[in-house]
Design a protein around this motif. Sequence first.
Motif, PDB file in Angstrom:
ATOM      1  N   GLN A   1      -9.385  80.998  77.003  1.00 22.11           N
ATOM      2  CA  GLN A   1      -9.889  80.217  78.130  1.00 22.11           C
ATOM      3  C   GLN A   1     -11.261  80.721  78.556  1.00 22.11           C
ATOM      4  O   GLN A   1     -12.157  79.960  78.850  1.00 22.11           O
TER       5      GLN A   1
ATOM      6  N   TYR B   1       4.901  89.859  82.655  1.00 19.87           N
ATOM      7  CA  TYR B   1       3.759  90.695  82.271  1.00 19.87           C
ATOM      8  C   TYR B   1       4.111  92.170  82.440  1.00 19.87           C
ATOM      9  O   TYR B   1       4.731  92.529  83.440  1.00 19.87           O
TER      10      TYR B   1
ATOM     11  N   THR C   1      -2.639  74.668  87.665  1.00 20.88           N
ATOM     12  CA  THR C   1      -3.180  76.006  87.466  1.00 20.88           C
ATOM     13  C   THR C   1      -2.157  77.068  87.884  1.00 20.88           C
ATOM     14  O   THR C   1      -1.435  76.893  88.861  1.00 20.88           O
ATOM     15  N   GLY C   2      -2.043  78.087  87.077  1.00 23.66           N
ATOM     16  CA  GLY C   2      -1.064  79.139  87.351  1.00 23.66           C
ATOM     17  C   GLY C   2       0.326  78.817  86.838  1.00 23.66           C
ATOM     18  O   GLY C   2       1.280  79.557  87.077  1.00 23.66           O
ATOM     19  N   ALA C   3       0.466  77.697  86.105  1.00 25.54           N
ATOM     20  CA  ALA C   3       1.793  77.290  85.637  1.00 25.54           C
ATOM     21  C   ALA C   3       2.310  78.181  84.506  1.00 25.54           C
ATOM     22  O   ALA C   3       3.498  78.212  84.232  1.00 25.54           O
ATOM     23  N   GLY C   4       1.402  78.891  83.839  1.00 27.58           N
ATOM     24  CA  GLY C   4       1.832  79.778  82.751  1.00 27.58           C
ATOM     25  C   GLY C   4       1.372  79.315  81.378  1.00 27.58           C
ATOM     26  O   GLY C   4       1.873  79.797  80.355  1.00 27.58           O
ATOM     27  N   LYS C   5       0.398  78.414  81.340  1.00 26.72           N
ATOM     28  CA  LYS C   5      -0.054  77.860  80.058  1.00 26.72           C
ATOM     29  C   LYS C   5      -0.687  78.935  79.176  1.00 26.72           C
ATOM     30  O   LYS C   5      -0.332  79.094  78.009  1.00 26.72           O
ATOM     31  N   THR C   6      -1.626  79.676  79.759  1.00 23.87           N
ATOM     32  CA  THR C   6      -2.287  80.729  78.985  1.00 23.87           C
ATOM     33  C   THR C   6      -1.269  81.783  78.548  1.00 23.87           C
ATOM     34  O   THR C   6      -1.267  82.238  77.397  1.00 23.87           O
ATOM     35  N   SER C   7      -0.377  82.144  79.471  1.00 19.25           N
ATOM     36  CA  SER C   7       0.645  83.141  79.134  1.00 19.25           C
ATOM     37  C   SER C   7       1.465  82.666  77.947  1.00 19.25           C
ATOM     38  O   SER C   7       1.773  83.445  77.041  1.00 19.25           O
TER      39      SER C   7
ATOM     40  N   VAL D   1       6.745  84.964  84.369  1.00 18.76           N
ATOM     41  CA  VAL D   1       5.754  83.894  84.409  1.00 18.76           C
ATOM     42  C   VAL D   1       6.183  82.752  83.492  1.00 18.76           C
ATOM     43  O   VAL D   1       5.679  81.652  83.597  1.00 18.76           O
TER      44      VAL D   1
END
Length: 567
Positions: free
Chosen positions: A413, A339, A367-373, A347
Motif C-alpha cells: 500500500q 499482530y 479502512t481498517g477492515a483488515g485488507k492489508t493484514s 484483526v
Amino acid sequence: MSHIIPYWRRYQRLIFTAFAFLFLESFGDLLQPMIVSRIIDQGVMEGALPVVLRLGGLMLLVTLFGAGCAVTRCIISSRVSQQFGADLRLDLYQRINCFSFGALGKRETAALITRMTNDTSQLVSFTHGMMRVFVRSPMLLFGAITMTFVLNPRLGIILLVVVPLIALLMYISMKVGFPLFSKMQEALDRNNGVLREYLSGVRVVKAYNTFDQEVERFDVSNTELAATAIKATRVVGVFFPIISFAANMALVATLWLARGWVADGQMYVGQVVAFLNYMMQITMSLRMIFNVYQMFIRAKASAHRVGDIINEEDLQGLGGHSSSLYGGAVSFENVTFVYPGGGNEPVLKDVSFELPSGETLGIIGSTGAGKTSLVQLIPAFYLPDLGEVKVGGISTSYADVNALRASIAYVAQQNTLFYGTIADNIRMGKPDATMEEIEVAAKAAQAHEFISASPEGYETIIGQKGVNLSGGQKQRIGIARALVRDAQILILDDCVSAVDVETEGAIMRSINMVSPTVVLITQRISSVINLRHILVLEAGRVAGYGNHASLIETCDVYKEIYNSQLI
Ligand code: UTP
Ligand code: MG
C-alpha cells in the motif's frame, strides 16, 4: 559481551601478535628510566664521556626498538578493530534482513540504526583500546614497581604506599563516575531517537507548522543530555586533579626524603630521576586502565544492545534464493490472526475463501477492515494464529519462504522506491531482467509514457523514497516492478489509488492479459464490478463473497459501499 567474543576469535592470531609487540614495547619503556639513571650516575656525575655515549647509544636503540614495536602494534590493532567493526556491521545488516515482520515490528528504526552505527563504533573503540592497554598497563604498573625495587628498595617501599593510594582514589572516582556515564549514554540514545524521528517526519512538521512543539521536545532531551554530561564530566574534573595532586605530593615528599639519602650517599641522583620516571609511568598506566574501563562500560552496554539483534530468533527467509515452486491457487481456511505484540484483539476472524489459480480476487472493505493484514499472510510475512493459509496447496506455516516469495509479486500500500535509476527500481522485481522486459513491464503499468518523456528516460535517478515523482508515478513504477517479476501471484494493495480511473482500467487490462492469479485490494467498486470473486471484509470478518450481482442482493456492507459511490 559473550556474543561479541566469536568476532574477536576470528582475529585471535593477530590480536596475540599485537599483545606480543605490546609486551616488547612496554619492556622498552621500562628499560629507559633505568638507562637514564646509569647515564647520570655512572656517566655525567663521574664525568665519563665514553659511558655517556655508550649508554646514550643503547638508549637510542631501545627507543627505536620500542617505536618500531609501537608502530607495528598500531597497524595491527587498527586493522583488526576496523575489520572487526566491518564484520559486525555486515552481520547485523544480514541479520536484520532475516528478521520476520513480527521481529521488525517490535523495534524502532532509530534503535536499529543506533545499533548499526553508534554501538558498533563503541565496540570498535573498545577493541582498539583493548589492544593498547590489556598487556601494557599491568606490565607497566608491576614492571615499574619491580624496577624501582631493583633500583633502590627504599624507593620501592615508597611506591608500595603511594600506588595503592592513587589506585584507591581512581577506584572511588570510577564508582561515582560510571553510573553517571551510563546515564549519559542513555540520554544520548534518547536524544538521537528524538532527532531521528524529527528528521524522518520533517515534512509533516513543516506542513502542520508544529516546529515549536518539536523544538520543545528536542530541548527537553537535549537539556537532559547536557545535564547528565555535565555531572559525569564534573566527577572526572574533580577527581583527576585530586589524583594528580596526590601523585605530585608523593613526588615532592620523595624528593624531600631523597635529598637526605643522596647527601648521605645512600642513593644516587640518577636513581631519583629514574624513580620520577617510573612514578609517571605508573600514573599513566592507571589512567589508561581508567579510560579503558570507561570504554568497557560503554562497550558492554553496546554489546548488550547489539545482542538484541544477534540473538533474535524470530527469523525468516534464511538461506539462498530458491526458484518458484508454488502454483497460483490461494486459499484461506478459518484464518484468525493477531499482530504479534498487538494485544489480543484479532484483526482477522475466521476468514475463509478459495481462489483458483489464474483468477482475480477483489477485496473491498472500509479502512481498517483488515485488507492489508489479510494479503500479508499470503507471502508469509506473518503466520495465522488459527486456521491455514495455503498457496499452491501448501500451508505457509511449512513453506520455504524464499521459494514462496519468489512466486509472489507484492505491491504494498505504501510502496517504497529506492535511491537509484528508474530501471534499477523496476529491476528489483527481477534482478536479471533485460531492458526489454523492463520496458514491457513499464508499458503494462502505464508508466512507459512518462518515463520516456523525461530526458534521461529509464536512467533518470529517483531520489530517496522517490521524492521527485508524483504519487501516481510512484505507484505505477511500483506496479512495473511487480509485473517484471512474472510471478504466479500478483498482490496489489490499493496501489492505483493515485491513478485516474482510465489509466487504472488500462493497467488492469494488461494484467489480465498476462493472467497470473491476482489479489486486488481497492476502495473503488468500479475496480471490482466485473470480477467473479469479490471478498467484502468488515472488521476482520468476511461480510460477503461472490460476484457483483450476488453481493448486491445478499451483502448489506457491499450495497452500502456501492450506493455511496454511485454518484
Ligand atoms: P489493515 O492495515 O489490515 O487495514 O489493519 P486495511 O483494511 O488495510 O485498511 P486501509 O484501507 O489500508 O486503511 C487492520 C487492523 O489491524 C491493526 C490496525 O489497528 C487495524 O485496525 N494493525 C495494523 C495492527 O495492529 N498492526 C499493524 O502493524 C497494522
Ligand atoms: Mg491497507
